[in-house]
Design a protein around this motif. Structure first.
Motif, short mmCIF file in Angstrom:
data_model
loop_
_atom_site.label_atom_id
_atom_site.label_comp_id
_atom_site.label_asym_id
_atom_site.label_seq_id
_atom_site.Cartn_x
_atom_site.Cartn_y
_atom_site.Cartn_z
N GLU A 29 0.80 -1.08 0.24
CA GLU A 29 0.18 0.14 0.08
C GLU A 29 0.78 1.25 0.02
N LYS A 30 1.81 1.15 1.01
CA LYS A 30 2.68 2.27 0.87
C LYS A 30 3.52 2.58 -0.40
N GLN A 31 3.97 1.38 -0.99
CA GLN A 31 4.64 1.32 -2.50
C GLN A 31 3.93 2.10 -3.37
N LEU A 32 2.54 1.54 -3.25
CA LEU A 32 1.58 2.21 -4.24
C LEU A 32 1.58 3.58 -4.10
N LEU A 33 1.29 4.31 -2.92
CA LEU A 33 1.32 5.60 -2.66
C LEU A 33 2.54 6.54 -3.15
N LEU A 34 3.61 5.91 -2.66
CA LEU A 34 4.86 6.44 -3.16
C LEU A 34 4.92 6.67 -4.47
N ASP A 35 4.57 5.52 -5.43
CA ASP A 35 4.69 5.70 -6.81
C ASP A 35 3.70 6.56 -7.27
N GLU A 36 2.55 6.74 -6.80
CA GLU A 36 1.65 7.70 -7.29
C GLU A 36 2.21 9.08 -6.94
N ILE A 37 2.58 9.56 -5.80
CA ILE A 37 3.17 10.85 -5.37
C ILE A 37 4.24 11.04 -6.23
N LYS A 38 5.24 9.99 -6.58
CA LYS A 38 6.33 10.21 -7.50
C LYS A 38 5.85 10.63 -8.95
N ASP A 39 5.05 9.94 -9.23
CA ASP A 39 4.27 10.27 -10.80
C ASP A 39 3.68 11.42 -10.92
N LYS A 40 3.19 12.09 -9.57
CA LYS A 40 2.60 13.55 -9.69
C LYS A 40 3.55 14.52 -9.68
N ILE A 41 4.69 14.00 -8.97
CA ILE A 41 5.92 15.01 -8.91
C ILE A 41 6.52 15.17 -10.31
N THR A 42 6.74 14.13 -10.92
CA THR A 42 7.33 14.14 -12.24
C THR A 42 6.40 14.62 -13.27
N ASN A 43 5.11 14.67 -13.16
CA ASN A 43 4.28 15.02 -14.03
C ASN A 43 3.70 16.44 -14.14
N SER A 44 4.04 17.23 -12.96
CA SER A 44 3.54 18.50 -12.58
C SER A 44 4.58 19.44 -12.88
N LYS A 45 3.99 20.75 -13.67
CA LYS A 45 4.71 21.94 -14.16
C LYS A 45 5.12 22.31 -12.79
N ALA A 46 4.28 22.63 -11.69
CA ALA A 46 4.60 23.11 -10.62
C ALA A 46 3.96 22.65 -9.33
N ILE A 47 4.70 22.63 -8.45
CA ILE A 47 4.42 21.99 -6.98
C ILE A 47 4.70 22.98 -5.76
N VAL A 48 3.33 22.99 -4.92
CA VAL A 48 3.66 24.13 -3.87
C VAL A 48 3.48 23.13 -2.61
N PHE A 49 4.32 23.46 -1.64
CA PHE A 49 4.25 22.79 -0.26
C PHE A 49 3.53 23.69 0.70
N ALA A 50 2.65 23.15 1.51
CA ALA A 50 2.02 23.97 2.42
C ALA A 50 1.65 23.30 3.81
N SER A 51 1.64 23.95 4.72
CA SER A 51 1.35 23.40 6.15
C SER A 51 0.00 23.92 6.40
N TYR A 52 -0.92 22.84 6.91
CA TYR A 52 -2.17 23.22 7.16
C TYR A 52 -2.57 23.00 8.71
N LYS A 53 -3.66 23.64 9.36
CA LYS A 53 -4.05 23.20 10.59
C LYS A 53 -5.49 23.00 10.46
N ALA A 54 -6.25 22.14 11.14
CA ALA A 54 -7.49 21.92 11.15
C ALA A 54 -8.24 22.14 10.05
N LEU A 55 -8.09 21.82 8.83
CA LEU A 55 -8.69 22.10 7.63
C LEU A 55 -10.05 21.22 7.55
#
Length: 174
Positions: free
Chosen positions: A4-30
């Motif tokens: 399950e974690k490997q699948l999630l890791l691969d999904e996030i890796k694919d999104k990182i490589t296919n994205s033009k832009a990535i923004v990292f944010a910290s959230y609280k009680a969304l």
């Protein structure tokens, strides 16, 4: 690593490589309603929001040849992936942030191979979008032509008025 974690890791890796832009944010009680509204606004710009554990994000980024320091990521991490126009994505992020000040803090971003600080991301959000820039460019091209036509029309109109005045003078003297 569990499948399950490997699948999630691969999904996030694919999104990182296919994205033009990535923004990292910290959230609280969304809250779910606010999260849904934020995700909907991001979807309109061709972007998506993922809540990712730091360890998974750092590993996926490393697999995609993107270096992220786990120390720079504070709190709960939300990652916004932009597949289309990065400027519109940042505008949506900062609009949500201005409406909900305590919920989201931009930590930084990655735009076309370059890491940007949170201040840089904010500056990007203040730039005009693609459509605005196109309309400004067309207005710049159109302005000289329309001004030239206005001057020519004014000249022709003034000549016409002079001729009309001259015709009135000759008719009144006869």
């Amino acid at each position: 690593m569990r499948p399950e974690k490997q699948l999630l890791l691969d999904e996030i890796k694919d999104k990182i490589t296919n994205s033009k832009a990535i923004v990292f944010a910290s959230y609280k009680a969304l809250e779910p309603n606010k999260s849904f509204a934020f995700r909907s606004n991001l979807a309109k710009t061709g972007s998506s929001l993922e809540i990712v554990k730091k360890r998974i994000l750092v590993k996926a980024a490393g697999a995609a040849q993107l270096t992220i320091s786990a120390d720079a990521l504070e709190g709960h991490i939300a990652v916004i992936f932009g597949e289309q126009d990065p400027i519109q994505m940042t505008k949506a992020i900062y609009q949500f942030r201005s409406e909900n000040e305590d919920l989201l803090e931009v930590l930084g971003g990655h735009f076309e191979g370059v890491f940007c600080s949170s201040n840089d991301v904010e500056l990007l959000s203040k730039l005009p979008g693609r459509e605005e820039m196109r309309s400004q460019f067309l207005a710049t091209l159109e302005a000289p032509m329309s001004q030239t036509l206005a001057v020519m029309e004014a000249l022709l109109t003034s000549v016409m008025h002079c001729l009309e005045n001259q015709a009135e003078k000759t008719n009144s003297s006869n």
